[in-house]
Design a protein around this motif. Structure first.
Motif, PDB file in Angstrom:
ATOM      1  N   LEU A   1       0.857  -1.220  -0.028  1.00 59.22           N
ATOM      2  CA  LEU A   1       0.096   0.095  -0.122  1.00 59.22           C
ATOM      3  C   LEU A   1       0.844   1.253   0.042  1.00 59.22           C
ATOM      4  N   GLN A   2       0.401   2.181  -0.816  1.00 56.74           N
ATOM      5  CA  GLN A   2       1.314   3.650  -0.758  1.00 56.74           C
ATOM      6  C   GLN A   2       0.174   4.530  -0.989  1.00 56.74           C
TER       7      GLN A   2
ATOM      8  N   THR B   1      -3.160   1.957  -3.987  1.00 58.12           N
ATOM      9  CA  THR B   1      -2.909   3.239  -3.700  1.00 58.12           C
ATOM     10  C   THR B   1      -4.193   3.831  -2.675  1.00 58.12           C
ATOM     11  N   VAL B   2      -3.685   4.677  -1.616  1.00 65.79           N
ATOM     12  CA  VAL B   2      -4.903   5.704  -0.904  1.00 65.79           C
ATOM     13  C   VAL B   2      -4.309   7.050  -0.907  1.00 65.79           C
TER      14      VAL B   2
ATOM     15  N   ALA C   1      -3.823   3.864   4.758  1.00 60.50           N
ATOM     16  CA  ALA C   1      -3.283   2.599   4.510  1.00 60.50           C
ATOM     17  C   ALA C   1      -3.195   1.437   5.977  1.00 60.50           C
TER      18      ALA C   1
ATOM     19  N   PHE D   1       2.745  -2.542   4.294  1.00 61.03           N
ATOM     20  CA  PHE D   1       2.989  -0.939   3.952  1.00 61.03           C
ATOM     21  C   PHE D   1       4.608  -0.668   4.393  1.00 61.03           C
TER      22      PHE D   1
END
Length: 288
Positions: A139-140, A159-160, A166, A178
């Motif tokens: 996650l990024q 993606t967030v 995240a 993460f």
């Protein structure tokens, strides 16, 4: 008596004049989501150190409103709300803004360990190579340079909009890990991970060569020279390294960086003027 009165009036007039006001540098940085965010302590302390080394009269203030990195950089480009931002560099940011090319975290922004949900720890026990790691989903943030770096190296990135989301997704079992910088993760886990199923994966790390710089607007080269001069003086007299080590050495030891398997990635976003040849500017564990 009249002469003395005239001199006094002249003196006070000078103190109240625009020329005297100009002697005070008001330097504004992005207000974080939380004013107690420990991740901002070192960049602010280093900026204060650099400014103190120049001898200028200054005040260092947060912006009136919260500004996440993407918004802060856009406001800086337009010379609004803030006049200095610290952030990881990439080619586009160096086109849009004026970087002060002294890596303020000595390259540690590119050394990443993993926050994981303990329910997925068996997945990581099976990772024996970079190829195995590529099968997992990191996650990024949507606007982070890290996302493009991971994608360029073959990761399928989830993606967030911002980092707290995240952590929320990891808690829900979405995504696999993460990757967080070693200078960020301890402070974040003290809040986001406390009492939860989240943990720091103990065996591995990713590294990609990159730097976190102070950036200013291209219309403000005088401020850039001021900060650069202060940083250079702090490097020369050892106070830069003293602050860096007092802030980060214990954190690195607690993460057992010496015993981790470190998988190195390529960074296609690394600007050509990154001072990778100056070993004094990089921490030895992450020499580019």
């Amino acid at each position: 008596m009249k002469c003395i009165f005239t001199l006094l009036m002249t003196f006070w007039g000078f103190l109240l004049s625009p020329v005297a006001d100009a002697a005070l540098w008001t330097i504004t940085y992005p207000r974080p989501i939380d004013d107690t965010d420990a991740r901002t302590e070192y960049p602010i302390a280093l900026l204060k150190l650099a400014l103190d080394k120049t001898g200028v009269n200054y005040e260092l203030l947060p912006s009136d409103r919260i500004l996440l990195t993407g918004k802060a950089l856009r406001q800086l480009r337009e010379n609004r709300e803030v006049n200095v931002v610290w952030s990881m560099t990439d080619t586009q940011r160096e086109k849009d803004l004026l970087p002060i090319r002294i890596p303020i975290a000595k390259g540690l922004i590119g050394m990443r360990v993993f926050v994981i949900n303990e329910e997925k720890k068996d997945k990581f026990a099976q990772v024996k190579s970079k190829g195995d790691l590529l099968k997992l989903t990191p996650l990024q943030g949507e606007e982070w340079p890290d996302t493009k770096i991971l994608q360029a190296n073959g990761f399928n990135v989830f993606t967030v909009p911002e980092f707290k989301q995240a952590y929320a997704l990891l808690l829900q079992g979405k995504g696999d890990f993460f990757p967080r910088s070693v200078i960020e993760i301890t402070a974040e886990m003290e809040t986001a991970g406390r009492g939860s199923v989240l943990q720091v994966e103990p065996e591995m790390a990713l590294y990609y060569p990159t730097a976190m710089y102070y950036f200013v607007s291209k219309s403000n080269p005088t401020l850039a020279r001021l900060i650069e001069t202060g940083l250079e003086r702090a490097i020369a007299d050892g106070s830069f390294d003293d602050l860096f080590l007092s802030t980060h050495k214990t954190l690195l030891e607690s993460l057992n960086m010496d015993s981790r398997r470190i998988y190195t990635l390529e960074n296609p976003l690394l600007p050509p003027n990154t001072p990778v040849g100056n070993k004094q500017l990089w921490y030895s564990v992450v020499t580019p």
